[in-house]
Design a protein around this motif. Structure first.
Motif, mmCIF file in Angstrom:
data_model
loop_
_atom_site.group_PDB
_atom_site.id
_atom_site.type_symbol
_atom_site.label_atom_id
_atom_site.label_comp_id
_atom_site.label_asym_id
_atom_site.label_seq_id
_atom_site.Cartn_x
_atom_site.Cartn_y
_atom_site.Cartn_z
ATOM 1 N N ARG A 36 -32.742 -33.409 17.138
ATOM 2 C CA ARG A 36 -33.479 -34.664 17.331
ATOM 3 C C ARG A 36 -32.622 -35.698 18.045
ATOM 4 N N GLU B 230 -30.339 -34.839 20.240
ATOM 5 C CA GLU B 230 -30.334 -34.374 21.621
ATOM 6 C C GLU B 230 -31.588 -34.844 22.354
ATOM 7 N N GLN B 231 -32.736 -34.725 21.688
ATOM 8 C CA GLN B 231 -33.983 -35.192 22.293
ATOM 9 C C GLN B 231 -33.925 -36.701 22.539
ATOM 10 N N ASP C 278 -31.872 -37.459 25.512
ATOM 11 C CA ASP C 278 -32.604 -37.193 26.748
ATOM 12 C C ASP C 278 -33.552 -38.345 27.070
ATOM 13 N N TRP C 279 -34.286 -38.811 26.052
ATOM 14 C CA TRP C 279 -35.217 -39.925 26.269
ATOM 15 C C TRP C 279 -34.470 -41.188 26.675
ATOM 16 N N TRP D 97 -43.780 -38.853 21.513
ATOM 17 C CA TRP D 97 -42.630 -38.238 20.848
ATOM 18 C C TRP D 97 -42.132 -39.132 19.716
ATOM 19 N N HIS E 228 -37.757 -39.150 14.506
ATOM 20 C CA HIS E 228 -37.507 -39.395 15.925
ATOM 21 C C HIS E 228 -37.075 -40.835 16.160
ATOM 22 N N TYR F 16 -33.560 -42.085 17.653
ATOM 23 C CA TYR F 16 -33.462 -42.907 18.869
ATOM 24 C C TYR F 16 -32.659 -44.181 18.596
#
Length: 330
Positions: free
Chosen positions: A13, A15-16, A19-20, A39, A46, A50
């Protein structure tokens, strides 16, 4: 250089989220923001991930390379692999467009001197004036004609009160200091965005041009999320109307010194124009049933403006005392 041990893989999560974070640093379009919203709302973890990534980047900026934790270095390598972000503020150029140039003669740029200002700063424009305020956190506010607002930059939040008028906000990201705009009975909470807030005698209207905005009651309840190209309005003392799709660039065209109308009733056009000129304008008789489509420049004096409108509509203009009255020509 510090290396992350192979036996401690990065949380997927995170890593995602990394990316965002990289994708949103550049000129992300509406589709990207909508995908990011989906997302973000798909899992409460999430949002936590973030926010952690945002915090890691702030930590990275203040820490010597030798002291940077492995997790930060891993995220940094991911960001370097992503497309290079635009220089600071360039990602907002499409939003501001030529506003500074078009309104140079009318706009006054004010720069806050302190990032933290417990005593609110007051910004106010007279009828026919526009003004740009650049805040110490990197946010920008463009005030429309006849607008008054206060700005309090605190350690844990950034609070704006739009007492009256209209303002266009371009907000710098800082998850640790939420950015809110109170307007009448509505509270606008920024998720990361550029948006327009209008607080007039009749009610409050919020329009999103980029990113995400939550609009709710003054106490923060009953929030509704808006995405780019969406608008919500509420008459004072009434519940908000449903969210609608609008032409956001047309709504915010005033920041570039013009007003855009699409088949708008003439009384509505004149009411809007009267906010920008010294003498009020109104329609009477059959002229109240006319509609207008087009773009009107606000840098023209009032007489020139009305002369131009006479060339576009079957109207006659007569000055009566301290106002202009428009009637339909035979």
């Amino acid at each position: 250089m510090v290396n992350r041990p192979p036996e401690a893989p990065l949380d997927p999560r995170l890593e995602q989220a990394a990316d965002w974070h990289a994708r949103l640093q550049g000129d992300a379009d509406q589709a990207v923001w909508l995908e990011f919203t989906e997302w973000l709302e798909a899992d409460a973890a999430h949002r936590i991930a973030y926010d952690k990534v945002e915090g890691l980047w702030r930590q990275l900026d203040t820490m010597p390379p030798a002291e940077q934790p492995a997790a930060i270095i891993d995220l940094a390598s991911r960001r370097k692999a992503a497309p290079m972000p635009a220089p600071a503020n360039l990602s907002r150029r499409w939003f501001l467009g030529g506003a500074a140039a078009a309104a140079a003669a009318l706009a006054v740029t004010l720069t806050s001197q302190y990032a933290v200002s417990p005593t609110p700063q007051i910004f106010e424009t007279a009828p026919g004036q526009r003004q740009t305020a650049k805040l110490a956190d990197g946010s920008t506010i463009i005030l429309n004609s006849g607008t008054r607002l206060s700005v309090a930059m605190l350690e844990d939040r950034r609070s704006i009160v739009l007492e009256k008028g209209e303002a266009l906000f371009d907000v710098a990201k800082d998850p640790s200091r939420p950015f809110t705009v109170a307007a009448g009975e509505r509270l606008v909470t920024v998720v990361g965005t550029a948006f327009n807030v209008r607080n007039l005698d009749t009610g409050v209207t919020v329009t999103v041009t980029r990113g995400l905005v939550d609009v709710g009651n003054a106490d923060g309840t009953a929030k509704q999320r808006l995405t780019p190209g969406q608008q919500i309005s509420a008459l004072h003392g009434h519940a908000p109307s449903p969210v609608t799709a609008v032409d956001a660039p047309a709504v915010t065209a005033w920041a570039q010194g013009r007003l855009s109308f699409d088949n708008a009733p003439l009384p509505q056009v004149l009411m809007e124009l009267s906010r920008h000129y010294p003498l009020p304008m109104r329609a009477e008789g059959a002229a109240t049933g006319l509609h207008f489509s087009g773009v009107l420049r606000l840098d023209a004096d009032q007489t020139t403006l009305l002369n131009n409108m006479q060339g576009l509509l079957p109207i006659a203009v007569v000055r009566q005392g301290d106002s202009f009255v428009l009637s339909k020509r035979p």
